[in-house]
Enzyme design. Structure first.
Site, mmCIF file in Angstrom:
data_model
loop_
_atom_site.group_PDB
_atom_site.id
_atom_site.type_symbol
_atom_site.label_atom_id
_atom_site.label_comp_id
_atom_site.label_asym_id
_atom_site.label_seq_id
_atom_site.Cartn_x
_atom_site.Cartn_y
_atom_site.Cartn_z
ATOM 1 C CG ASP A 1 -1.872 1.053 1.403
ATOM 2 O OD1 ASP A 1 -2.727 1.047 0.281
ATOM 3 O OD2 ASP A 1 -1.609 1.926 2.257
ATOM 4 C CD GLU B 1 -2.796 2.700 -3.066
ATOM 5 O OE1 GLU B 1 -3.818 3.265 -3.208
ATOM 6 O OE2 GLU B 1 -2.118 2.675 -1.983
ATOM 7 C CG ASP C 1 -8.279 3.659 -2.023
ATOM 8 O OD1 ASP C 1 -8.777 3.612 -1.023
ATOM 9 O OD2 ASP C 1 -7.238 3.181 -2.317
#
Length: 730
Positions: free
Chosen positions: A270, A301, A373
């Site tokens: 992440d 990410e 998201d």
């Protein structure tokens, strides 16, 4: 072993189909929509299945709490009560999904052709409710990104035993497991538990109780194009961990090692944009520690609005140097623009054309149309045709496809524009008869049978505003894809292809308004009509070559002594040789589609890998580090004055420091200057080794200014993290 694994997957797939048919007949329901004959005829896997190479895979992303409740006893667990909402009206509390529930639904996923699952972080999240400013509604870490203890499983999700059962069940179906790991932060710094972090229940630090510097205390990010703020400020008010602290470094890598020991096959990291530095920095040392425990796929990410994003060059550098691939956000933006918002198809082609020249390993980057998201695709455009078209692109364009949970059931909630948390509804159906379910199954099967989709090149073949026809090719294996998002038919003429001479039926049959056959003569496709909303796929799977053909070398960053897996075609059953440049590697296993070797003792850098039997293969690049990696912060004080566009970089010995490179793509940086004219950067360097280095300024006009004097010298620590500070030599 490879063939045995494939046979098991095929057997299970056949068994699931029989069970599905029998249960449907007994229930009196309609027969499921069967796949076209072409899909069934091409069901034999023709690619390798291993933890280093996810290119043939289809990944299914799951928010564990919102998928399926397999054990009601852990909905409001002892010691962590009050954060569960049985009414499912508070979208920011736990709703009951858990590890046991996902485990029970593995057969459903396998039936769809899913070969890997990415699960939201299962670590223990905050026990106290979180309150947004001005709100009296409690919130919880149901999503997994508000960690309090990276060494424990969140009690709402289950136990380590439940986790082990999920991994074992997935593996028994030939399915790999990707763990979501969020080492950038703990939990909100200004409410709830105030960033508190524990290790197996023992308190380590909190944002408001941090005597040993586990966190950065720089406030929140205000400019997401400022690298220093991205890396050293709080993301969304989450307590930002200080990876340069040896205790934090040890804590996070220890937690990662624990998940690897429990059998995970890949890691999704992440918020990699928000940890130092563009060249990999601490994250390169994390990937080094992961690969030392066995070959794994890693993807990170790094949010990018598009290829014009100011941080795009840094993201490319990260993907090419860190050992961690990226979620391909620019391509996601283009796909959403084209298929949800009505932009011309050339936008997707333009992004891919630019990315082909930037990424060293484009097929290793992950491709998707939505995630946890952003608003779901169907919130942007409710047309199932548009969704099917976008899915076809995701499943056949360069990159590893990710399907967000529920997409195959047309799951979406459009409240307040469908953003967080409404993009995370509870899974409401597990039908195996939807068109999307069968589309995913069909194209997943093709990814397994035709290596052009996993390993192939990309070439646009015919395009206008509505029609997008492109080709993937791996040596003689070819897949030609045609997508028409328009409401009108088009006559397609002047189309050329690498398909051999002959007639080709539509691999998808009539599943997506298709069924058109084409005829190829000397590369020219006979004129045909592509109907409104039609998606068609024509493919040729070549006979096994007698010449080795490399499609993958994974992981794409290793060090001497690591295991590296080479996948492709035509390796044969007789052991040949593998070279990294001119150095021969030790072969550990050999099969027609996959070879495992030990990275040889070579200097750090990019190497061309080649397989030789009676003839030699193409070459495929891979990066090698010097040895075990540690993170070191390099600081230079009192650097010369700089103007807008000028930046300080670090350059030095070994590939880790750019091999004395003097360009923005080879030198390490740009450095951060929160205390101008002092600059710093975190870099990954060989543990225990003495490195030579200097600082340079790369001016806006491309000119380079070196320090004067002798090289600086620094001996890196053998573990943990390090730091070195020097003055600019005038």
């Amino acid at each position: 072993m490879e063939d045995t694994g494939r046979q098991r997957v095929l057997f299970i797939s056949l068994l699931l189909t029989l069970v599905l048919l029998c249960s449907t007949l007994l229930s009196g329901g309609p027969l499921p929509r069967l796949l076209p004959e072409a899909v069934q005829a091409q069901s034999t896997p023709n690619v390798a299945l291993n933890t280093a190479d996810f290119k043939p895979a289809v990944i299914y992303q799951v928010v564990l709490d919102r998928f399926f409740d397999g054990n009601a006893a852990n909905n409001d667990p002892s010691g962590d009560t009050g954060l569960y909402d049985s009414t499912k009206t508070n979208w920011k509390l736990y709703w009951g999904g858990d590890l046991a529930g996902l485990t029970q639904k593995i057969p459903y996923l396998a039936g769809m052709g899913i070969t890997a699952i990415w699960i939201s972080p299962p670590v223990e999240n905050v026990h106290l409710p979180v309150y947004e400013p001005g709100s009296s509604a409690p919130e919880a870490g149901y999503h997994g990104y508000w960690a309090r203890d990276f060494y424990r499983i969140d009690p709402h999700l289950g136990t380590w035993s439940d986790f082990d059962n999920l991994v074992a069940t997935a593996h028994s179906y030939g399915m790999k497991v990707i763990i979501d790991f969020a080492p950038n932060h703990s939990n909100p710094n200004d409410t709830g538990e105030y960033g508190s972090l524990y290790q197996n229940g023992t308190f380590e630090a909190a944002y408001n109780n941090d005597p040993n510097g586990w966190f950065h205390h720089n406030g929140g990010i205000s400019d997401y194009n400022n690298l220093y703020q991205d890396e050293y400020d709080n993301l969304a008010d989450l307590a930002d961990l200080a990876q340069e602290n040896s205790s934090v470094d040890s804590y996070l890598k220890g937690a990662m090692a624990q998940f690897l020991a429990h059998g995970v096959d890949g890691v999704r990291v992440d918020a990699v944009k928000h940890m130092p530095a563009p060249d990999g920095g601490w994250l390169r040392t994390l990937s080094d520690s992961v690969e030392a425990q066995g070959a794994h796929y890693m993807v990170g990410e790094w949010y990018l609005s598009s290829i014009s994003d100011p941080t795009y060059p840094y993201a490319l550098k990260f993907a090419n140097r860190s050992g961690i691939n990226l979620l391909n956000f620019p391509l996601t933006t283009a796909l959403r623009d084209v298929y949800a918002s009505g932009n011309g198809a050339s936008e997707v082609d333009s992004v891919l054309t630019q990315e082909k020249s930037g990424f060293l390993w484009l097929n290793d980057q992950a491709i998707f149309i939505d995630n946890q998201d952003m608003p779901r695709f169907l919130t942007l455009n409710s047309s199932s045709d548009r969704l099917h078209e976008a899915l076809a692109a995701v499943l056949t364009l360069p990159g590893i496809p990710i399907i967000y949970y529920g997409t195959e059931q047309y799951l979406h909630n459009d409240t307040n524009g469908g953003g967080d948390p409404y993009n995370r509804p509870m899974m409401s159906s597990f039908s195996t008869t939807t068109t999307a379910y069968n589309e995913i199954k069909a194209l997943s099967t093709l990814r397994q049978s035709n290596p052009a989709l996993a390993y192939g090149t990309y070439q646009q073949r015919w395009i206008n505003s509505d029609v997008f026809i492109y080709e993937r090719q791996f040596f003689n294996n070819v897949v030609l894809v045609a997508i028409n998002k328009g409401s009108s038919s088009y006559s397609i003429s002047g189309l050329y292809t690498a398909l051999p001479n002959g007639s080709y039926s539509d691999y998808l049959g009539t599943l997506l308004h298709g069924g058109t056959s084409i005829t190829v003569t000397n590369g020219a496709v006979s004129t045909f009509t592509l109907g409104a909303n039609q998606v068609s796929v024509w493919q040729y799977t070549a006979p096994e070559s007698s010449t080795p053909e490399i499609g993958s070398v994974g992981p794409n960053l290793s060090r001497p002594g690591d295991q590296v897996i080479i996948d492709g075609q035509g390796f044969g059953s007789t052991v040949g040789s593998v070279k990294f440049g001119t150095t021969t590697a030790t072969v550990n296993s050999w099969s027609p589609h996959s070879i495992t070797v030990t990275t040889p003792n070579v200097a750090s850098g990019l190497y061309s890998v080649q397989v030789c039997t009676s003839s030699c293969s193409n070459v495929y690049e891979t990066r090698v580090s010097s040895t075990t990696q540690v993170a070191v912060t390099f600081t230079v004080n009192n650097a010369p004055s700089t103007n807008y566009g000028d930046n300080v970089y670090l350059t030095g010995q070994f590939d880790e420091l750019g091999n004395w490179g003097t360009t923005t793509t080879t030198a390490i940086g740009p450095l951060n200057d929160p205390n101008y004219p002092n600059w710093f950067v975190m870099a990954s360097v060989p543990a225990c080794w003495t490195v030579q280095f200097k600082f340079i300024i790369i001016r806006a006009d491309g000119s380079v200014q070196w320090e004067n004097g002798s090289n600086h010298s620094y001996t890196a620590p053998c573990s943990g993290t390090g730091a070195v500070t020097v003055n600019w030599q005038y």
